[in-house]
Design a protein around this motif. Sequence first.
Motif, short mmCIF file in Angstrom:
data_model
loop_
_atom_site.label_atom_id
_atom_site.label_comp_id
_atom_site.label_asym_id
_atom_site.label_seq_id
_atom_site.Cartn_x
_atom_site.Cartn_y
_atom_site.Cartn_z
N ASP A 18 0.83 -1.20 0.00
CA ASP A 18 0.00 0.00 0.00
C ASP A 18 0.87 1.25 0.00
O ASP A 18 2.09 1.19 0.16
N THR A 19 0.23 2.39 -0.13
CA THR A 19 0.95 3.67 -0.15
C THR A 19 1.62 3.97 1.19
O THR A 19 2.52 4.82 1.25
N ASP A 20 1.20 3.28 2.25
CA ASP A 20 1.85 3.47 3.56
C ASP A 20 3.07 2.58 3.74
O ASP A 20 3.69 2.56 4.80
N GLY A 21 3.40 1.79 2.70
CA GLY A 21 4.58 0.93 2.76
C GLY A 21 4.32 -0.45 3.32
O GLY A 21 5.24 -1.28 3.36
N ASN A 22 3.08 -0.73 3.73
CA ASN A 22 2.76 -2.02 4.34
C ASN A 22 2.20 -3.00 3.30
O ASN A 22 1.40 -2.62 2.44
N TYR A 318 3.63 -5.74 -6.32
CA TYR A 318 2.85 -4.62 -6.85
C TYR A 318 2.79 -3.54 -5.77
O TYR A 318 2.23 -3.76 -4.69
N THR A 319 3.37 -2.39 -6.08
CA THR A 319 3.45 -1.31 -5.10
C THR A 319 2.54 -0.17 -5.52
O THR A 319 2.68 0.38 -6.63
N ALA A 320 1.60 0.19 -4.67
CA ALA A 320 0.65 1.26 -4.97
C ALA A 320 1.38 2.59 -5.18
O ALA A 320 2.29 2.94 -4.43
N ILE A 321 0.98 3.30 -6.23
CA ILE A 321 1.58 4.59 -6.57
C ILE A 321 0.78 5.69 -5.86
O ILE A 321 -0.40 5.90 -6.17
N PRO A 322 1.39 6.39 -4.89
CA PRO A 322 0.63 7.38 -4.10
C PRO A 322 -0.11 8.40 -4.96
O PRO A 322 -1.28 8.72 -4.68
N ALA A 323 0.52 8.90 -5.99
CA ALA A 323 -0.13 9.93 -6.81
C ALA A 323 -1.36 9.39 -7.52
O ALA A 323 -2.32 10.14 -7.76
N ARG A 324 -1.35 8.10 -7.88
CA ARG A 324 -2.51 7.53 -8.57
C ARG A 324 -3.66 7.25 -7.61
O ARG A 324 -4.83 7.31 -7.98
#
Length: 335
Positions: A18-22, A318-324
């Motif tokens: 997730d965008t929090d790094g977890n 798969y790492t969530a892109i914060p801006a998206r």
Amino acid sequence: MDISYWSEQLARGARYIDTDGNTKDLLALLKNHGVNFIRLRTFVDPWAPYGYAANTNGCSGKSQPFLGKEDIVSTAQKIKAAGMGLLLDFHYSDTWADPGKQIIPESWRGARNIDELANYVSLYTRDVLESLKAVNALPDMVQVGNEITPGMLIHVPSNNTDCWGNNSSVNTGFNGQANDNNWPNLARLLRAGLTAVKQIDPSIETVLHIESTGKPSTVEWWVDSALRQNLQFDILGFSAYAAFQGPVSNWSNYFQRYAARYPQLDFLVVEYNPEARLLNDIMRALPNGRGRGTIVWEPTESGSWGEALFNWSAGNVYTAIPARFQVYDQIRSQF
């Protein structure tokens, strides 16, 4: 969001950050950003020749019949256990169904007339939904066909057909093409699916999905034709890709036009990427809550339709892109 690749990714050991790094389960990650509904596509027999999972004409095949009934039942249970809504998208094919191809499943090609083909639609729809009902995982919405502006159950494979269904031929004798002369046949097929859904559970909302958002004359010809055939459905679904159905500057006016013309219907963007903010604002602005929302097509994948919401890296991470994801956080907060 449509996460139909999820089970296939998990089989390859996918992890989602997730965008929090977890690291999180994909459903938990999406819920964290306000996603409350999941769309899944389903194929009749992915392992059939020329099917989605087949090793046919240059396609490598799949290790499992992903997106067949058993796979869908398993994934649907996870979605319902997470407290999320579910839209089940019947392609009525062994592989991708879209404006370029609507291939009759291999096991249905013995049908001798349109009524026998419609019976296959009914039996199959009921079978999948009964299997879901048995595990308390019925969908909240059912899509009867996928991007069916040209109709459905039209084609059969040729010698050059690949596992995506390209290079197929029109089935001679009878089919479900959408044209002025053949609409009664298409209506038989659609009615078979729509009726089967309501027989399993009348509370399930039915969706008919066309992709011509940016072509009002086509949309209105199609929907007017369906209504003249007395087809009863709840929601009109659209594809709205900036690359294919643009220009996006027309969309707001077009959706307001469709809502005014068809006051008996609700509206749903069942596939899009990008233009999240625009499309959610458009749906939100339709009268009387009749804009039901939007569904991102496959947030983990990039292509000509748009960019993924995740970066992929080695190890199937798969790492969530914060801006998206920021736009969805804003929508959740503001709506």
